[in-house]
Design an enzyme around this catalytic site. Structure first.
Site, PDB file in Angstrom:
ATOM      1  N   GLY A  54       0.768  -1.248   0.000  1.00 33.27           N
ATOM      2  CA  GLY A  54       0.000   0.000   0.000  1.00 33.27           C
ATOM      3  C   GLY A  54       0.791   1.285   0.000  1.00 33.27           C
ATOM      4  O   GLY A  54       0.313   2.298  -0.497  1.00 33.27           O
ATOM      5  N   GLU A  56       4.171   4.005   6.217  1.00 30.09           N
ATOM      6  CA  GLU A  56       2.937   3.218   6.097  1.00 30.09           C
ATOM      7  C   GLU A  56       1.896   3.995   5.300  1.00 30.09           C
ATOM      8  O   GLU A  56       1.904   5.232   5.302  1.00 30.09           O
ATOM      9  CB  GLU A  56       2.357   2.939   7.500  1.00 30.09           C
ATOM     10  CG  GLU A  56       2.562   1.533   8.007  1.00 30.09           C
ATOM     11  CD  GLU A  56       1.748   0.462   7.283  1.00 30.09           C
ATOM     12  OE1 GLU A  56       1.428   0.617   6.094  1.00 30.09           O
ATOM     13  OE2 GLU A  56       1.459  -0.559   7.920  1.00 30.09           O
ATOM     14  N   ASP A  57       1.016   3.271   4.639  1.00 34.93           N
ATOM     15  CA  ASP A  57      -0.096   3.935   3.955  1.00 34.93           C
ATOM     16  C   ASP A  57      -1.176   4.342   4.947  1.00 34.93           C
ATOM     17  O   ASP A  57      -1.670   5.460   4.927  1.00 34.93           O
ATOM     18  CB  ASP A  57      -0.673   3.035   2.846  1.00 34.93           C
ATOM     19  CG  ASP A  57      -1.021   1.631   3.338  1.00 34.93           C
ATOM     20  OD1 ASP A  57      -0.680   1.275   4.491  1.00 34.93           O
ATOM     21  OD2 ASP A  57      -1.635   0.868   2.568  1.00 34.93           O
ATOM     22  N   ASP A  77      -4.747   1.686  11.037  1.00 37.05           N
ATOM     23  CA  ASP A  77      -6.160   1.484  11.361  1.00 37.05           C
ATOM     24  C   ASP A  77      -6.240   1.117  12.851  1.00 37.05           C
ATOM     25  O   ASP A  77      -6.236   1.983  13.712  1.00 37.05           O
ATOM     26  CB  ASP A  77      -6.683   0.389  10.429  1.00 37.05           C
ATOM     27  CG  ASP A  77      -8.158   0.107  10.583  1.00 37.05           C
ATOM     28  OD1 ASP A  77      -8.834   0.792  11.357  1.00 37.05           O
ATOM     29  OD2 ASP A  77      -8.658  -0.815   9.911  1.00 37.05           O
ATOM     30  N   LYS A  96      -6.612   6.262  11.008  1.00 33.88           N
ATOM     31  CA  LYS A  96      -8.002   6.194  11.490  1.00 33.88           C
ATOM     32  C   LYS A  96      -7.938   6.204  13.007  1.00 33.88           C
ATOM     33  O   LYS A  96      -8.007   5.144  13.645  1.00 33.88           O
ATOM     34  CB  LYS A  96      -8.655   4.900  10.999  1.00 33.88           C
ATOM     35  CG  LYS A  96      -8.956   4.865   9.515  1.00 33.88           C
ATOM     36  CD  LYS A  96      -9.652   3.545   9.169  1.00 33.88           C
ATOM     37  CE  LYS A  96      -9.986   3.455   7.714  1.00 33.88           C
ATOM     38  NZ  LYS A  96     -10.421   2.078   7.333  1.00 33.88           N
ATOM     39  N   PHE A 135     -13.813   2.730   5.021  1.00 36.00           N
ATOM     40  CA  PHE A 135     -12.858   2.092   4.120  1.00 36.00           C
ATOM     41  C   PHE A 135     -12.484   3.022   2.969  1.00 36.00           C
ATOM     42  O   PHE A 135     -13.346   3.641   2.352  1.00 36.00           O
ATOM     43  CB  PHE A 135     -13.448   0.786   3.577  1.00 36.00           C
ATOM     44  CG  PHE A 135     -12.421  -0.065   2.895  1.00 36.00           C
ATOM     45  CD1 PHE A 135     -11.537  -0.837   3.630  1.00 36.00           C
ATOM     46  CD2 PHE A 135     -12.312  -0.065   1.508  1.00 36.00           C
ATOM     47  CE1 PHE A 135     -10.566  -1.601   2.996  1.00 36.00           C
ATOM     48  CE2 PHE A 135     -11.351  -0.833   0.867  1.00 36.00           C
ATOM     49  CZ  PHE A 135     -10.483  -1.601   1.617  1.00 36.00           C
ATOM     50  N   ASP A 175      -5.643  -0.553  -1.837  1.00 32.97           N
ATOM     51  CA  ASP A 175      -6.492  -1.381  -2.684  1.00 32.97           C
ATOM     52  C   ASP A 175      -7.767  -1.825  -1.971  1.00 32.97           C
ATOM     53  O   ASP A 175      -7.866  -1.794  -0.752  1.00 32.97           O
ATOM     54  CB  ASP A 175      -5.741  -2.643  -3.114  1.00 32.97           C
ATOM     55  CG  ASP A 175      -5.619  -3.651  -1.970  1.00 32.97           C
ATOM     56  OD1 ASP A 175      -5.229  -3.233  -0.859  1.00 32.97           O
ATOM     57  OD2 ASP A 175      -5.938  -4.835  -2.169  1.00 32.97           O
ATOM     58  N   ARG A 201      -5.538   0.603  -6.637  1.00 30.54           N
ATOM     59  CA  ARG A 201      -4.264   1.212  -6.209  1.00 30.54           C
ATOM     60  C   ARG A 201      -3.818   2.339  -7.128  1.00 30.54           C
ATOM     61  O   ARG A 201      -3.093   3.234  -6.723  1.00 30.54           O
ATOM     62  CB  ARG A 201      -3.139   0.171  -6.187  1.00 30.54           C
ATOM     63  CG  ARG A 201      -3.299  -0.921  -5.164  1.00 30.54           C
ATOM     64  CD  ARG A 201      -1.997  -1.711  -5.048  1.00 30.54           C
ATOM     65  NE  ARG A 201      -2.190  -2.998  -4.381  1.00 30.54           N
ATOM     66  CZ  ARG A 201      -2.233  -3.167  -3.070  1.00 30.54           C
ATOM     67  NH1 ARG A 201      -2.138  -2.129  -2.271  1.00 30.54           N
ATOM     68  NH2 ARG A 201      -2.393  -4.366  -2.555  1.00 30.54           N
TER      69      ARG A 201
HETATM   70  P1  5GP Z   1      -3.929  -2.050  11.202  1.00 30.42           P
HETATM   71  O1  5GP Z   1      -5.342  -2.354  11.658  1.00 30.42           O
HETATM   72  O2  5GP Z   1      -3.002  -3.168  11.558  1.00 30.42           O
HETATM   73  O3  5GP Z   1      -3.460  -0.709  11.704  1.00 30.42           O
HETATM   74  O4  5GP Z   1      -4.000  -1.924   9.625  1.00 30.42           O
HETATM   75  C1  5GP Z   1      -3.485  -2.934   8.842  1.00 30.42           C
HETATM   76  C2  5GP Z   1      -3.671  -2.755   7.379  1.00 30.42           C
HETATM   77  O5  5GP Z   1      -5.045  -2.806   7.067  1.00 30.42           O
HETATM   78  C3  5GP Z   1      -3.182  -1.472   6.724  1.00 30.42           C
HETATM   79  O6  5GP Z   1      -1.793  -1.428   6.512  1.00 30.42           O
HETATM   80  C4  5GP Z   1      -3.925  -1.574   5.412  1.00 30.42           C
HETATM   81  O7  5GP Z   1      -3.262  -2.451   4.532  1.00 30.42           O
HETATM   82  C5  5GP Z   1      -5.248  -2.205   5.823  1.00 30.42           C
HETATM   83  N1  5GP Z   1      -6.313  -1.186   5.945  1.00 30.42           N
HETATM   84  C6  5GP Z   1      -6.842  -0.672   7.058  1.00 30.42           C
HETATM   85  N2  5GP Z   1      -7.814   0.216   6.772  1.00 30.42           N
HETATM   86  C7  5GP Z   1      -7.884   0.270   5.409  1.00 30.42           C
HETATM   87  C8  5GP Z   1      -8.709   1.015   4.473  1.00 30.42           C
HETATM   88  O8  5GP Z   1      -9.580   1.831   4.821  1.00 30.42           O
HETATM   89  N3  5GP Z   1      -8.448   0.787   3.163  1.00 30.42           N
HETATM   90  C9  5GP Z   1      -7.515  -0.087   2.715  1.00 30.42           C
HETATM   91  N4  5GP Z   1      -7.396  -0.218   1.395  1.00 30.42           N
HETATM   92  N5  5GP Z   1      -6.736  -0.814   3.561  1.00 30.42           N
HETATM   93  C10 5GP Z   1      -6.922  -0.620   4.889  1.00 30.42           C
END
Ligand code: 5GP
Length: 177
Positions: free
Chosen positions: A48, A102-103, A106, A134, A155, A162, A168
């Site tokens: 991402g 990081e992109d 969450d 987030k 989302f 993606d 993407r």
């Molecule tokens: P975490 O919950 O571990 O912080 O997030 C893990 C991964 O979930 C992120 O790196 C990303 O790949 C995916 N992710 C979380 N929220 C979103 C979203 O709104 N859109 C997309 N495309 N991926 C997300």
């Protein structure tokens, strides 16, 4: 294009290309100031973050290194959801000024599990730059040093992110309707 369909879902523009690039430039300015005279190593997490990492790196005016890694989570043959390993990290981080790219953060689970593995290598410093956060959804304790945008818990796709493999290539960031 203000709305797009990716797979079965409809998305609307949330952050325009111009707004994203302006913010990325500001982050690069801040990082360039904070790391003046240092040569940080940026570790971008695939897939991402490739677009964010590229635009951020282009806007830096300090010397810096960049590598890309992929995180994997395995428990036997089944994903446990806990990151246990990274693929592609060849650099020795000992004594280095490291910035994770990081992109999106969450829940914070991914980085929360991965950071101790990097700390183990004793970098001189370890900071996190994420384009999106987030914050309402983040339940794992995590200190984020550079945040592009704090976004609602909806989302998003585009600009490297993606939805099930697609979206993407979109220049903007879109939010699910
Ligand atoms: P975490 O919950 O571990 O912080 O997030 C893990 C991964 O979930 C992120 O790196 C990303 O790949 C995916 N992710 C979380 N929220 C979103 C979203 O709104 N859109 C997309 N495309 N991926 C997300």
């Amino acid at each position: 294009m203000s709305t797009v369909k990716v797979h079965d879902k409809q998305f609307e523009v949330y952050l325009s290309e111009a707004v994203i690039l302006e913010r990325v430039k500001a982050l690069a300015e801040q990082i360039s100031q904070d790391y003046a005279g240092k040569k940080p190593l940026f570790i971008a997490i695939l897939n991402g973050s490739f677009m964010f990492a590229s635009d951020l790196f282009k806007q830096l005016h300090i010397e810096a290194e960049l590598c890309f890694i992929k995180l994997a989570s395995y428990k036997g043959m089944k994903s446990s959801g806990n990151v246990v390993t990274s693929i592609g990290l060849e650099d020795d981080l000992f004594g280095k000024e490291v910035i994770i790219v990081e992109d999106i953060v969450d829940t914070g689970k991914t980085l929360h599990h991965f950071l101790p593995k990097l700390m183990h290598q004793q970098p001189k410093s370890l900071k996190i730059a994420t384009l999106l956060h987030k914050s309402e959804a983040t339940t794992y304790p995590l200190a984020l040093d550079y945040v592009g945008f704090d976004i609602p818990n909806k989302f998003v796709v585009g600009y490297g992110l993606d939805y099930d493999g697609l979206g993407r290539n979109l220049k903007e960031i879109y939010q699910v309707i």
